[in-house]
Design a protein around this motif. Structure first.
Motif, PDB file in Angstrom:
ATOM      1  N   SER A 176       0.806  -1.220   0.000  1.00 42.92           N
ATOM      2  CA  SER A 176       0.000   0.000   0.000  1.00 42.92           C
ATOM      3  C   SER A 176       0.842   1.273   0.000  1.00 42.92           C
ATOM      4  O   SER A 176       0.330   2.354  -0.294  1.00 42.92           O
ATOM      5  N   GLY A 177       2.112   1.158   0.332  1.00 39.98           N
ATOM      6  CA  GLY A 177       2.955   2.350   0.433  1.00 39.98           C
ATOM      7  C   GLY A 177       3.939   2.476  -0.715  1.00 39.98           C
ATOM      8  O   GLY A 177       4.250   1.502  -1.398  1.00 39.98           O
ATOM      9  N   ALA A 178       4.412   3.695  -0.927  1.00 42.04           N
ATOM     10  CA  ALA A 178       5.427   3.971  -1.959  1.00 42.04           C
ATOM     11  C   ALA A 178       6.703   4.453  -1.277  1.00 42.04           C
ATOM     12  O   ALA A 178       6.652   5.335  -0.419  1.00 42.04           O
ATOM     13  N   ALA A 179       7.830   3.858  -1.644  1.00 42.23           N
ATOM     14  CA  ALA A 179       9.111   4.213  -1.029  1.00 42.23           C
ATOM     15  C   ALA A 179       9.567   5.596  -1.478  1.00 42.23           C
ATOM     16  O   ALA A 179       9.447   5.963  -2.651  1.00 42.23           O
ATOM     17  N   LYS A 180      10.084   6.361  -0.519  1.00 42.33           N
ATOM     18  CA  LYS A 180      10.621   7.692  -0.815  1.00 42.33           C
ATOM     19  C   LYS A 180      12.036   7.797  -0.264  1.00 42.33           C
ATOM     20  O   LYS A 180      12.308   7.324   0.846  1.00 42.33           O
ATOM     21  N   LYS A 181      12.912   8.412  -1.033  1.00 47.87           N
ATOM     22  CA  LYS A 181      14.306   8.563  -0.613  1.00 47.87           C
ATOM     23  C   LYS A 181      14.420   9.711   0.390  1.00 47.87           C
ATOM     24  O   LYS A 181      13.904  10.803   0.155  1.00 47.87           O
ATOM     25  N   MET A 182      15.104   9.454   1.500  1.00 49.25           N
ATOM     26  CA  MET A 182      15.266  10.443   2.556  1.00 49.25           C
ATOM     27  C   MET A 182      16.732  10.513   2.976  1.00 49.25           C
ATOM     28  O   MET A 182      17.532   9.625   2.661  1.00 49.25           O
ATOM     29  N   ILE A 183      17.059  11.573   3.714  1.00 53.89           N
ATOM     30  CA  ILE A 183      18.386  11.721   4.295  1.00 53.89           C
ATOM     31  C   ILE A 183      18.215  12.024   5.788  1.00 53.89           C
ATOM     32  O   ILE A 183      17.463  12.930   6.166  1.00 53.89           O
ATOM     33  N   ALA A 184      18.899  11.258   6.618  1.00 50.74           N
ATOM     34  CA  ALA A 184      18.928  11.553   8.055  1.00 50.74           C
ATOM     35  C   ALA A 184      20.162  12.408   8.312  1.00 50.74           C
ATOM     36  O   ALA A 184      21.287  11.898   8.311  1.00 50.74           O
ATOM     37  N   ASN A 185      19.941  13.689   8.499  1.00 53.38           N
ATOM     38  CA  ASN A 185      21.065  14.602   8.713  1.00 53.38           C
ATOM     39  C   ASN A 185      21.690  14.351  10.082  1.00 53.38           C
ATOM     40  O   ASN A 185      20.994  14.357  11.108  1.00 53.38           O
ATOM     41  N   ALA A 186      23.007  14.109  10.075  1.00 51.94           N
ATOM     42  CA  ALA A 186      23.741  13.787  11.306  1.00 51.94           C
ATOM     43  C   ALA A 186      23.091  12.614  12.034  1.00 51.94           C
ATOM     44  O   ALA A 186      23.078  12.552  13.263  1.00 51.94           O
ATOM     45  N   GLY A 187      22.534  11.686  11.238  1.00 51.05           N
ATOM     46  CA  GLY A 187      21.978  10.464  11.806  1.00 51.05           C
ATOM     47  C   GLY A 187      20.602  10.592  12.390  1.00 51.05           C
ATOM     48  O   GLY A 187      20.109   9.642  13.012  1.00 51.05           O
ATOM     49  N   SER A 188      19.939  11.727  12.198  1.00 52.23           N
ATOM     50  CA  SER A 188      18.622  11.938  12.793  1.00 52.23           C
ATOM     51  C   SER A 188      17.616  12.400  11.743  1.00 52.23           C
ATOM     52  O   SER A 188      17.942  13.200  10.868  1.00 52.23           O
ATOM     53  N   TYR A 189      16.366  11.884  11.859  1.00 52.81           N
ATOM     54  CA  TYR A 189      15.314  12.260  10.913  1.00 52.81           C
ATOM     55  C   TYR A 189      13.994  12.393  11.652  1.00 52.81           C
ATOM     56  O   TYR A 189      13.638  11.556  12.486  1.00 52.81           O
ATOM     57  N   GLN A 190      13.259  13.455  11.343  1.00 48.20           N
ATOM     58  CA  GLN A 190      11.930  13.667  11.909  1.00 48.20           C
ATOM     59  C   GLN A 190      10.950  14.007  10.802  1.00 48.20           C
ATOM     60  O   GLN A 190      11.319  14.653   9.809  1.00 48.20           O
ATOM     61  N   GLN A 191       9.709  13.583  10.979  1.00 45.77           N
ATOM     62  CA  GLN A 191       8.669  13.911  10.000  1.00 45.77           C
ATOM     63  C   GLN A 191       7.336  14.059  10.730  1.00 45.77           C
ATOM     64  O   GLN A 191       6.960  13.198  11.532  1.00 45.77           O
ATOM     65  N   MET A 192       6.636  15.138  10.441  1.00 41.45           N
ATOM     66  CA  MET A 192       5.297  15.331  10.985  1.00 41.45           C
ATOM     67  C   MET A 192       4.310  14.481  10.178  1.00 41.45           C
ATOM     68  O   MET A 192       4.343  14.485   8.945  1.00 41.45           O
ATOM     69  N   LEU A 193       3.457  13.765  10.871  1.00 35.68           N
ATOM     70  CA  LEU A 193       2.481  12.905  10.205  1.00 35.68           C
ATOM     71  C   LEU A 193       1.106  13.550  10.121  1.00 35.68           C
ATOM     72  O   LEU A 193       0.201  13.000   9.491  1.00 35.68           O
ATOM     73  N   GLN A 194       0.935  14.658  10.796  1.00 35.16           N
ATOM     74  CA  GLN A 194      -0.277  15.473  10.697  1.00 35.16           C
ATOM     75  C   GLN A 194      -1.544  14.686  10.979  1.00 35.16           C
ATOM     76  O   GLN A 194      -2.592  14.905  10.358  1.00 35.16           O
ATOM     77  N   GLY A 195      -1.435  13.748  11.902  1.00 37.06           N
ATOM     78  CA  GLY A 195      -2.622  13.020  12.337  1.00 37.06           C
ATOM     79  C   GLY A 195      -3.078  11.912  11.414  1.00 37.06           C
ATOM     80  O   GLY A 195      -4.054  11.218  11.715  1.00 37.06           O
ATOM     81  N   LYS A 196      -2.403  11.716  10.275  1.00 38.44           N
ATOM     82  CA  LYS A 196      -2.801  10.637   9.373  1.00 38.44           C
ATOM     83  C   LYS A 196      -2.425   9.295   9.993  1.00 38.44           C
ATOM     84  O   LYS A 196      -1.335   9.134  10.545  1.00 38.44           O
TER      85      LYS A 196
END
Length: 251
Positions: A176-196
Motif C-alpha cells: 500500500s505504500g510507496a518508497a521515498k528517498k530520505m536523508i537523516a542529517n547527522a543520523g537523525s530524521y523527523q517527520q510530521m504525520l499530521q494526524g494521518k
C-alpha cells in the motif's frame, strides 16, 4: 539492503510477531535433526501463546472483507489491470473461505492433545524436555525424520488458514505504500504525520553503512535516530548523514 519494519499499533505488532514465528517454523520443520524438529514444535507452542491474546480470526476476516470491498471499487478505474485485480480478489476470497471453514478456537487441536500439552508444559522450563523428564517425547524424537515431519505438519495443519490470511493481509499492507528517498542529517530524521493514521513503517538502508535505525512514532510525529555498533556491539549514535528509503503503509 536491510529492511526494518515498525508497527504503529498492537494489532500489526502481533501479526509481525506471528509472521516471524511462521518463518522460523517453516525453516526448522524442513530440517531433519530431532533438535531442529524440537524447535519447530516449540515454535507452534509460541504461535499459540501469541495468537491466543487476541481474536485474530475475526480481525483477519474483517480486514480481508474491507480489502475486498476496496479492491472491488477499483473495477471502474480504467488504469487498473483487470487480470491482476481479479487474481488478487480471487486470492482474498480463497483465503477468507478457508479461514471461515476452519473450526474452533485457534490451535484447539493442539490444546486438546494431552501429550503435546505435557511437552508444552515442560518446554517452559529451561532444559525441561530432557529424556528423563519426557521419555515418550524422547522416543518420538528417535523416529525417522519423515515420521516426525508428518506429525508436526499434521499438528500445524489447522493453523495454516490463519497464517495464509495473515500473510495476505501483511502483503497488501506492504504494497500500500510507496518508497521515498530520505536523508537523516547527522543520523537523525523527523517527520510530521499530521494526524494521518498509518499501520506500518518500512525503512530500507544500505547494509554497508552499518546504520541501525531506532524508530519511534505516533499519529503526529515520526522520529528515526541511527546508531552503529562498535566492537562490543553496543549501539552508539551515528553522527553522519544517512541516506535511506522510507515507506509509510496504510490500508
Amino acid at each position: 539492503m536491510i529492511v526494518y519494519e515498525y508497527p504503529f499499533n498492537e494489532r500489526i505488532r502481533t501479526l509481525l510477531r506471528l509472521e516471524d514465528l511462521y518463518d522460523k517454523f517453516k525453516f526448522f520443520v524442513h530440517q531433519e535433526h530431532p533438535m531442529q524438529h524440537h524447535v519447530a514444535l516449540s515454535t507452534i507452542f509460541d504461535m499459540l501463546e501469541v495468537a491466543g491474546r487476541a481474536d485474530l480470526k475475526s480481525d483477519l476476516l474483517q480486514e480481508l472483507e474491507r480489502q475486498r470491498q476496496t479492491l472491488l471499487g477499483y473495477r471502474s478505474n480504467p488504469n487498473v489491470q483487470t487480470e491482476m485485480l481479479d487474481a488478487v480478489l480471487a486470492e482474498v476470497d480463497s483465503v477468507s473461505g478457508a479461514l471461515v471453514s476452519s473450526q474452533g478456537k485457534t490451535g484447539q487441536n493442539v490444546r486438546d492433545n494431552e501429550w503435546l500439552m505435557s511437552i508444552r508444559g515442560r518446554t517452559i522450563i529451561p532444559g525441561g524436555a530432557c529424556e528423563f523428564d519426557l521419555p515418550s517425547y524422547y522416543a518420538w524424537q528417535q523416529r525417522s525424520a519423515e515420521q516426525r515431519y508428518g506429525d508436526i505438519v499434521t499438528w500445524f495443519a489447522p493453523l495454516a488458514p490463519l497464517f495464509d490470511a495473515l500473510a495476505l493481509v501483511l502483503r497488501l499492507l506492504r504494497d500500500s505504500g510507496a518508497a521515498k528517498k530520505m536523508i537523516a542529517n547527522a543520523g537523525s530524521y523527523q517527520q510530521m504525520l499530521q494526524g494521518k493514521v498509518y499501520q506500518m513503517l518500512r525503512l530500507t538502508v544500505d547494509s554497508s553503512l552499518g546504520a541501525i535505525p531506532e524508530i519511534s512514532a505516533n499519529k503526529y510525529m515520526l522520529w528515526v535516530r541511527f546508531t552503529t555498533q562498535g566492537g562490543d556491539l553496543k549501539p552508539k549514535p551515528l553522527e553522519e548523514d544517512v541516506p535511506f528509503e522510507l515507506t509509510l503503509c496504510a490500508f
